[in-house]
Design a protein around this motif. Structure first.
Motif, PDB file in Angstrom:
ATOM      1  N   LYS A 159       0.842  -1.185   0.000  1.00 23.15           N
ATOM      2  CA  LYS A 159       0.000   0.000   0.000  1.00 23.15           C
ATOM      3  C   LYS A 159       0.880   1.238   0.000  1.00 23.15           C
ATOM      4  O   LYS A 159       1.840   1.333   0.769  1.00 23.15           O
ATOM      5  N   ASP A 160       0.535   2.189  -0.857  1.00 21.31           N
ATOM      6  CA  ASP A 160       1.256   3.460  -0.945  1.00 21.31           C
ATOM      7  C   ASP A 160       2.736   3.269  -1.252  1.00 21.31           C
ATOM      8  O   ASP A 160       3.589   4.021  -0.768  1.00 21.31           O
ATOM      9  N   GLY A 161       3.053   2.218  -2.008  1.00 23.94           N
ATOM     10  CA  GLY A 161       4.439   1.991  -2.405  1.00 23.94           C
ATOM     11  C   GLY A 161       5.316   1.404  -1.335  1.00 23.94           C
ATOM     12  O   GLY A 161       6.508   1.167  -1.574  1.00 23.94           O
ATOM     13  N   ALA A 162       4.784   1.164  -0.131  1.00 28.39           N
ATOM     14  CA  ALA A 162       5.591   0.601   0.956  1.00 28.39           C
ATOM     15  C   ALA A 162       5.800  -0.884   0.720  1.00 28.39           C
ATOM     16  O   ALA A 162       4.996  -1.544   0.043  1.00 28.39           O
ATOM     17  N   PRO A 163       6.897  -1.461   1.246  1.00 21.74           N
ATOM     18  CA  PRO A 163       7.123  -2.904   1.093  1.00 21.74           C
ATOM     19  C   PRO A 163       5.962  -3.686   1.694  1.00 21.74           C
ATOM     20  O   PRO A 163       5.448  -3.324   2.766  1.00 21.74           O
ATOM     21  N   PRO A 164       5.519  -4.730   1.036  1.00 19.78           N
ATOM     22  CA  PRO A 164       4.378  -5.495   1.557  1.00 19.78           C
ATOM     23  C   PRO A 164       4.704  -6.189   2.866  1.00 19.78           C
ATOM     24  O   PRO A 164       5.791  -6.725   3.053  1.00 19.78           O
ATOM     25  N   LYS A 165       3.763  -6.143   3.804  1.00 19.03           N
ATOM     26  CA  LYS A 165       3.914  -6.826   5.080  1.00 19.03           C
ATOM     27  C   LYS A 165       3.001  -8.040   5.100  1.00 19.03           C
ATOM     28  O   LYS A 165       1.874  -7.988   4.609  1.00 19.03           O
ATOM     29  N   THR A 166       3.508  -9.114   5.689  1.00 23.50           N
ATOM     30  CA  THR A 166       2.716 -10.334   5.756  1.00 23.50           C
ATOM     31  C   THR A 166       1.569 -10.152   6.738  1.00 23.50           C
ATOM     32  O   THR A 166       1.800  -9.926   7.928  1.00 23.50           O
ATOM     33  N   PRO A 167       0.330 -10.222   6.268  1.00 20.88           N
ATOM     34  CA  PRO A 167      -0.806 -10.039   7.179  1.00 20.88           C
ATOM     35  C   PRO A 167      -1.075 -11.301   7.984  1.00 20.88           C
ATOM     36  O   PRO A 167      -0.678 -12.403   7.592  1.00 20.88           O
ATOM     37  N   SER A 168      -1.745 -11.151   9.105  1.00 23.92           N
ATOM     38  CA  SER A 168      -2.168 -12.301   9.889  1.00 23.92           C
ATOM     39  C   SER A 168      -3.520 -12.782   9.392  1.00 23.92           C
ATOM     40  O   SER A 168      -4.197 -12.093   8.609  1.00 23.92           O
ATOM     41  N   VAL A 169      -3.911 -13.952   9.843  1.00 28.72           N
ATOM     42  CA  VAL A 169      -5.210 -14.490   9.446  1.00 28.72           C
ATOM     43  C   VAL A 169      -6.328 -13.541   9.868  1.00 28.72           C
ATOM     44  O   VAL A 169      -7.228 -13.208   9.084  1.00 28.72           O
ATOM     45  N   MET A 170      -6.265 -13.082  11.122  1.00 25.56           N
ATOM     46  CA  MET A 170      -7.337 -12.226  11.634  1.00 25.56           C
ATOM     47  C   MET A 170      -7.365 -10.875  10.932  1.00 25.56           C
ATOM     48  O   MET A 170      -8.437 -10.319  10.695  1.00 25.56           O
ATOM     49  N   SER A 171      -6.187 -10.340  10.569  1.00 25.88           N
ATOM     50  CA  SER A 171      -6.183  -9.040   9.890  1.00 25.88           C
ATOM     51  C   SER A 171      -6.790  -9.154   8.488  1.00 25.88           C
ATOM     52  O   SER A 171      -7.477  -8.239   8.029  1.00 25.88           O
ATOM     53  N   VAL A 172      -6.547 -10.267   7.812  1.00 24.95           N
ATOM     54  CA  VAL A 172      -7.161 -10.488   6.503  1.00 24.95           C
ATOM     55  C   VAL A 172      -8.676 -10.597   6.644  1.00 24.95           C
ATOM     56  O   VAL A 172      -9.440  -9.994   5.882  1.00 24.95           O
ATOM     57  N   ILE A 173      -9.129 -11.356   7.632  1.00 26.12           N
ATOM     58  CA  ILE A 173     -10.566 -11.531   7.854  1.00 26.12           C
ATOM     59  C   ILE A 173     -11.224 -10.186   8.151  1.00 26.12           C
ATOM     60  O   ILE A 173     -12.280  -9.850   7.592  1.00 26.12           O
ATOM     61  N   ARG A 174     -10.593  -9.370   9.024  1.00 22.29           N
ATOM     62  CA  ARG A 174     -11.156  -8.060   9.351  1.00 22.29           C
ATOM     63  C   ARG A 174     -11.203  -7.149   8.129  1.00 22.29           C
ATOM     64  O   ARG A 174     -12.187  -6.434   7.903  1.00 22.29           O
ATOM     65  N   ASP A 175     -10.126  -7.197   7.330  1.00 26.30           N
ATOM     66  CA  ASP A 175     -10.030  -6.326   6.162  1.00 26.30           C
ATOM     67  C   ASP A 175     -11.099  -6.675   5.119  1.00 26.30           C
ATOM     68  O   ASP A 175     -11.758  -5.786   4.565  1.00 26.30           O
ATOM     69  N   VAL A 176     -11.267  -7.956   4.862  1.00 24.12           N
ATOM     70  CA  VAL A 176     -12.269  -8.381   3.882  1.00 24.12           C
ATOM     71  C   VAL A 176     -13.672  -8.027   4.367  1.00 24.12           C
ATOM     72  O   VAL A 176     -14.498  -7.492   3.606  1.00 24.12           O
ATOM     73  N   TYR A 177     -13.941  -8.300   5.623  1.00 27.98           N
ATOM     74  CA  TYR A 177     -15.286  -8.027   6.169  1.00 27.98           C
ATOM     75  C   TYR A 177     -15.582  -6.532   6.180  1.00 27.98           C
ATOM     76  O   TYR A 177     -16.702  -6.094   5.864  1.00 27.98           O
ATOM     77  N   LYS A 178     -14.563  -5.722   6.500  1.00 24.34           N
ATOM     78  CA  LYS A 178     -14.735  -4.271   6.566  1.00 24.34           C
ATOM     79  C   LYS A 178     -15.111  -3.687   5.208  1.00 24.34           C
ATOM     80  O   LYS A 178     -15.989  -2.811   5.101  1.00 24.34           O
ATOM     81  N   HIS A 179     -14.454  -4.127   4.158  1.00 23.28           N
ATOM     82  CA  HIS A 179     -14.652  -3.541   2.838  1.00 23.28           C
ATOM     83  C   HIS A 179     -15.719  -4.239   1.998  1.00 23.28           C
ATOM     84  O   HIS A 179     -16.332  -3.608   1.128  1.00 23.28           O
ATOM     85  N   GLU A 180     -15.927  -5.532   2.219  1.00 29.19           N
ATOM     86  CA  GLU A 180     -16.810  -6.274   1.317  1.00 29.19           C
ATOM     87  C   GLU A 180     -17.896  -7.069   2.031  1.00 29.19           C
ATOM     88  O   GLU A 180     -18.742  -7.686   1.377  1.00 29.19           O
ATOM     89  N   GLY A 181     -17.867  -7.077   3.363  1.00 30.38           N
ATOM     90  CA  GLY A 181     -18.878  -7.804   4.103  1.00 30.38           C
ATOM     91  C   GLY A 181     -18.707  -9.313   3.999  1.00 30.38           C
ATOM     92  O   GLY A 181     -17.697  -9.812   3.490  1.00 30.38           O
ATOM     93  N   VAL A 182     -19.715 -10.036   4.457  1.00 29.88           N
ATOM     94  CA  VAL A 182     -19.652 -11.505   4.446  1.00 29.88           C
ATOM     95  C   VAL A 182     -19.510 -12.030   3.024  1.00 29.88           C
ATOM     96  O   VAL A 182     -18.789 -13.001   2.768  1.00 29.88           O
ATOM     97  N   ARG A 183     -20.158 -11.376   2.079  1.00 34.19           N
ATOM     98  CA  ARG A 183     -20.125 -11.831   0.688  1.00 34.19           C
ATOM     99  C   ARG A 183     -18.695 -11.849   0.137  1.00 34.19           C
ATOM    100  O   ARG A 183     -18.369 -12.653  -0.739  1.00 34.19           O
ATOM    101  N   GLY A 184     -17.847 -10.956   0.650  1.00 36.12           N
ATOM    102  CA  GLY A 184     -16.481 -10.868   0.151  1.00 36.12           C
ATOM    103  C   GLY A 184     -15.662 -12.126   0.353  1.00 36.12           C
ATOM    104  O   GLY A 184     -14.687 -12.363  -0.374  1.00 36.12           O
ATOM    105  N   PHE A 185     -16.037 -12.941   1.334  1.00 33.36           N
ATOM    106  CA  PHE A 185     -15.279 -14.165   1.597  1.00 33.36           C
ATOM    107  C   PHE A 185     -15.504 -15.223   0.521  1.00 33.36           C
ATOM    108  O   PHE A 185     -14.758 -16.197   0.438  1.00 33.36           O
TER     109      PHE A 185
END
Length: 330
Positions: free
Chosen positions: A162-188
């Motif tokens: 994001k914003d040209g910064a080196p990618p950081k390895t996300p955790s399982v919970m951070s991915v779940i929160r991110d998907v749910y925040k932006h796309e809701g349950v359907r996003g999964f």
């Protein structure tokens, strides 16, 4: 008449109707033993799966980062070490247990559906054509269990910057929160079409190839028997381990090769950044974009290493599952 009975038994595929067993016990075995087999297989194949996803998800508008599987292995190990190839394995281990147990569970349900339809009586062994169908039946239902798990896995294996910064390895919970925040349950279930096509078609080949190869070995072993007693014994015994391994390996290779393009499109969809101004592409839009950019070859990027790793993985899955079902019945 007796000779005909022995020949029919020796030609049986490995998925036979089991008499005197309750449906509940069969279901428990499918879930527990399928989970164990899936976890064993996942540990074997996961580094290869990481490389496969990284090859599949390379962006269209940039020069390819990896020239092939070996180069991807080299760059990945140089950047993160060998353990980096196991990045995000916690979700896939759960996914492997859920996937494999679901496949064996729904495959058995598929056989019950065929028997209930009146196609065959319960005392008859299903022909190979029916076993290819039960494989497709199992894959279709399992795809709905698998899509959310694979989405989380893919986003961990191929982190986005994001914003040209080196990618950081996300955790399982951070991915779940991110998907749910932006796309809701359907996003999964983003990429569900790709998973459905891959699993329904691929699992028809997975179970079908394994049973076809198993039947072939039964017939070959029967022909080599020198007496009726030996034929009777071969009809009830498990295949030698090397024959079980070959049957399982053929299943994995068939599964991965035949429907690999659907998996490629799915991986590209599931590794796309979440949120922002970018709009998710449909399965067909993603496939069209890939075709326009790289042609047919783009759909098979990473196929060789996937088929290679599927042989030992699938062999162990079937050997572990069939062994547990045979020697540790509940």
């Amino acid at each position: 008449m007796a000779t005909t009975e022995v020949q029919n038994t020796a030609a049986k595929p490995s998925q036979n109707p089991v008499k005197g067993r309750s449906a509940a016990k069969e279901s428990i075995e499918d879930i527990i033993y399928g989970s164990v087999a899936g976890i064993v297989g996942k540990y074997i194949e996961y580094p290869f799966d990481t490389v496969k996803v990284r090859l599949q998800s390379q962006p269209d508008h940039l020069p390819l980062r990896y020239t092939g599987p070996l180069d991807c292995f080299r760059q990945s190990i140089k950047a993160d070490g060998f353990l980096g190839l196991y990045r995000g394995i916690s979700a896939p281990l759960f996914g492997a247990a859920a996937e494999t147990s679901s496949l064996f569970f729904f495959e058995r349900i598929g056989r019950e559906v065929v028997y209930a339809s009146g196609y065959l009586s319960q005392d008859r062994v299903l022909p190979l054509s029916a076993l290819w169908f039960t494989g497709a039946f199992a894959g279709a239902f399992t795809s709905f269990v698998l899509t959310p798990i694979e989405l989380v896995k893919c986003k961990i294996q191929v982190p986005t910057s994001k914003d040209g910064a080196p990618p950081k390895t996300p955790s399982v919970m951070s991915v779940i929160r991110d998907v749910y925040k932006h796309e809701g349950v359907r996003g999964f279930w983003h990429g569900q079409m790709g998973t459905f096509l891959r699993e329904s078609g691929g699992c028809a080949a997975w179970f079908g190839s394994k049973e076809t190869t198993t039947k072939m070995f039964h017939l070959l072993n029967e022909k080599s028997a020198t007496s009726q007693m030996e034929k009777d014994l071969l009809a009830t015994e498990a295949l030698p381990l090397w024959q079980q391994a070959v049957a399982g390996a053929s299943a994995g290779m068939s599964y991965n090769f035949l429907f690999f393009p659907a998996d490629t499109v799915k991986s590209r969809m599931q590794t796309a950044p979440v949120g922002g101004s970018r709009q998710n592409k449909s399965f067909w839009q993603e496939g069209k974009a890939l075709w326009n950019q790289h042609g047919l070859r783009g759909f098979y990027r990473g196929c060789g290493i996937t088929v290679l790793r599927s042989a030992p993985s699938s062999a162990f899955i079937f050997m572990v599952f069939d062994g547990l079902k045979r020697y540790l019945p509940m």
